[in-house]
Design a protein around this motif. Structure first.
Motif, PDB file in Angstrom:
ATOM      1  N   HIS A   1     -28.848  30.016  -0.780  1.00  0.00           N
ATOM      2  CA  HIS A   1     -29.404  31.001   0.161  1.00  0.00           C
ATOM      3  C   HIS A   1     -29.743  32.315  -0.568  1.00  0.00           C
ATOM      4  O   HIS A   1     -28.981  32.765  -1.417  1.00  0.00           O
ATOM      5  CB  HIS A   1     -28.394  31.272   1.277  1.00  0.00           C
ATOM      6  CG  HIS A   1     -29.006  31.894   2.485  1.00  0.00           C
ATOM      7  ND1 HIS A   1     -29.231  33.255   2.588  1.00  0.00           N
ATOM      8  CD2 HIS A   1     -29.464  31.344   3.650  1.00  0.00           C
ATOM      9  CE1 HIS A   1     -29.798  33.516   3.755  1.00  0.00           C
ATOM     10  NE2 HIS A   1     -29.939  32.377   4.429  1.00  0.00           N
ATOM     11  N   PRO A   2     -30.894  32.929  -0.227  1.00  0.00           N
ATOM     12  CA  PRO A   2     -31.286  34.178  -0.902  1.00  0.00           C
ATOM     13  C   PRO A   2     -30.243  35.294  -0.768  1.00  0.00           C
ATOM     14  O   PRO A   2     -30.098  36.129  -1.654  1.00  0.00           O
ATOM     15  CB  PRO A   2     -32.578  34.590  -0.197  1.00  0.00           C
ATOM     16  CG  PRO A   2     -33.020  33.422   0.583  1.00  0.00           C
ATOM     17  CD  PRO A   2     -31.911  32.466   0.735  1.00  0.00           C
ATOM     18  N   TYR A   3     -29.510  35.306   0.348  1.00  0.00           N
ATOM     19  CA  TYR A   3     -28.495  36.352   0.532  1.00  0.00           C
ATOM     20  C   TYR A   3     -27.342  36.168  -0.454  1.00  0.00           C
ATOM     21  O   TYR A   3     -26.832  37.133  -1.024  1.00  0.00           O
ATOM     22  CB  TYR A   3     -27.974  36.337   1.981  1.00  0.00           C
ATOM     23  CG  TYR A   3     -26.942  37.414   2.244  1.00  0.00           C
ATOM     24  CD1 TYR A   3     -27.267  38.764   2.123  1.00  0.00           C
ATOM     25  CD2 TYR A   3     -25.642  37.085   2.612  1.00  0.00           C
ATOM     26  CE1 TYR A   3     -26.318  39.754   2.357  1.00  0.00           C
ATOM     27  CE2 TYR A   3     -24.690  38.074   2.844  1.00  0.00           C
ATOM     28  CZ  TYR A   3     -25.033  39.398   2.716  1.00  0.00           C
ATOM     29  OH  TYR A   3     -24.099  40.379   2.946  1.00  0.00           O
TER      30      TYR A   3
ATOM     31  N   HIS B   1     -23.539  36.737   6.882  1.00  0.00           N
ATOM     32  CA  HIS B   1     -24.534  37.813   6.993  1.00  0.00           C
ATOM     33  C   HIS B   1     -24.831  38.039   8.472  1.00  0.00           C
ATOM     34  O   HIS B   1     -25.214  37.118   9.186  1.00  0.00           O
ATOM     35  CB  HIS B   1     -25.823  37.433   6.249  1.00  0.00           C
ATOM     36  CG  HIS B   1     -26.887  38.480   6.346  1.00  0.00           C
ATOM     37  ND1 HIS B   1     -27.971  38.361   7.177  1.00  0.00           N
ATOM     38  CD2 HIS B   1     -27.006  39.697   5.740  1.00  0.00           C
ATOM     39  CE1 HIS B   1     -28.735  39.450   7.068  1.00  0.00           C
ATOM     40  NE2 HIS B   1     -28.169  40.264   6.205  1.00  0.00           N
TER      41      HIS B   1
ATOM     42  N   TYR C   1     -32.002  41.432  -0.690  1.00  0.00           N
ATOM     43  CA  TYR C   1     -32.250  40.440   0.365  1.00  0.00           C
ATOM     44  C   TYR C   1     -32.969  41.086   1.547  1.00  0.00           C
ATOM     45  O   TYR C   1     -32.558  42.115   2.058  1.00  0.00           O
ATOM     46  CB  TYR C   1     -30.915  39.847   0.828  1.00  0.00           C
ATOM     47  CG  TYR C   1     -31.048  38.892   1.985  1.00  0.00           C
ATOM     48  CD1 TYR C   1     -31.808  37.730   1.880  1.00  0.00           C
ATOM     49  CD2 TYR C   1     -30.411  39.157   3.203  1.00  0.00           C
ATOM     50  CE1 TYR C   1     -31.926  36.855   2.941  1.00  0.00           C
ATOM     51  CE2 TYR C   1     -30.519  38.279   4.278  1.00  0.00           C
ATOM     52  CZ  TYR C   1     -31.281  37.126   4.137  1.00  0.00           C
ATOM     53  OH  TYR C   1     -31.399  36.254   5.191  1.00  0.00           O
TER      54      TYR C   1
ATOM     55  N   ALA D   1     -28.491  37.409  -3.741  1.00  0.00           N
ATOM     56  CA  ALA D   1     -28.502  38.883  -3.784  1.00  0.00           C
ATOM     57  C   ALA D   1     -27.090  39.421  -4.018  1.00  0.00           C
ATOM     58  O   ALA D   1     -26.895  40.337  -4.822  1.00  0.00           O
ATOM     59  CB  ALA D   1     -29.067  39.435  -2.480  1.00  0.00           C
TER      60      ALA D   1
END
Length: 316
Positions: free
Chosen positions: A246-248, A227, A272, A251
């Motif tokens: 990880h939130p990404y 990212h 995200y 997503a």
């Protein structure tokens, strides 16, 4: 894991474009290894730096700091002519757009054998022609296609020509830069199956670049999620799908379509937002949270991820 041979190593790699005020950091502080015989995938949205990394390994993009190693030898920055030739031969790239990456004015025969001609990797004209025919056959094309021009082929066929061009050099390592994103859905599976077959037959190692997680699940051994020029999570394929931290990554996973219409309707799409991270005091770092599963986070987030992970394990 340590017994496996590292073919490619990236150490603290930073890649920038421009200078002064216009300087743009495309890739920052990237560290990962690619083991011999595996398919390592880089996944992220457009502009995240995936292709930039692939191009840096094949020496198309220069590295601003850090280093890239191939078989333990540095291949970034200034290297000897011999080493440069070795990298060009052993590390090949399959480009994203099969229309743009093939010379429209050249016949397939020349396009496929350009590397052979540049490095004089053939005995005589007959040997060169045979190598071109063999390469075309290997990717499922007829040898007589050698006398045609790229515009006479479909997208899938053009991509196969691009694969033949890379394979004729007998590489050990191939960067496949979104090789199926420009193709029809029906053709995608054929090209992926072809890449998998060639990997087994030739003992190849791939860096597979994509923005679609469902594609990489099918082809990868390990996945790195990138990212804005930084790798935020890295794990073995099934581990990443079963336990995203990880939130990404979560997503990206939520955007993968589900074949079941009922489940697809109920699915919650995660968006995200990078501002959710507060890195003003508690700085993030790269850590192995589970065996072979790395994540980029600060201390507070690490604790949260571990807690979530334990809760997930309890509910399974």
């Amino acid at each position: 894991m340590s017994e496996r041979e590292k073919l490619i190593e990236l150490k603290d790699v930073q890649i920038t474009f421009g200078s002064g005020r216009k300087k743009f950091v495309a890739v920052d502080d990237v560290n990962f290894d690619i083991y011999k015989g595996e398919t390592f995938s880089l996944v992220g949205e457009s502009g995240s730096g995936k292709t930039t990394i692939g191009r840096a390994i094949t020496r198309i993009n220069p590295v601003s700091s850090g280093e890239i190693l191939f078989k333990g030898q540095r291949i970034s920055g200034k290297i000897s002519k011999e080493m440069d030739k070795e990298v060009i031969r052993k590390c090949q790239m399959i480009f994203q757009d099969p229309m743009a990456s093939l010379n429209e004015r050249a016949k397939v025969d020349y396009i496929v054998s350009e590397g052979l001609l540049n490095f004089h990797l053939y005995k005589d004209e007959e040997d060169r022609r045979k190598k071109v025919e063999d390469a075309l056959r290997e990717v499922g094309l007829l040898p007589e296609f050698a006398s045609r021009f790229p515009h006479e082929f479909s997208g899938g066929q053009r991509q196969r020509i691009g694969i033949a061009r890379a394979l004729i050099m007998e590489p050990e390592f191939v960067v496949a830069d979104e090789p199926i994103s420009a193709l029809d859905v029906s053709i995608r599976a054929q090209v992926l199956n072809l890449l998998n077959r060639l990997k087994k037959e030739r003992g190849l190692t791939y860096l597979f670049i994509a923005h679609d997680l469902s594609v990489v699940r099918f082809i990868s051994d390990r996945i790195g999620v990138i990212h804005r020029g930084r790798i935020v999570e890295l794990a073995e394929t099934e581990e990443l799908f079963e336990h995203p931290l990880h939130p990404y990554t979560k997503a990206l996973q939520s955007a993968v379509p589900i074949p079941d219409p009922q489940r697809e309707k109920k699915k919650k799409l995660l968006v995200y937002d990078p501002s959710m991270h507060d890195y003003s005091v508690d700085k993030p770092f790269w850590k192995e949270l589970r065996p072979g599963h790395f994540v980029w986070a600060n201390e507070r987030e690490m604790e949260e991820y571990l807690k979530q992970d334990e809760e997930n394990l309890e509910t399974v």
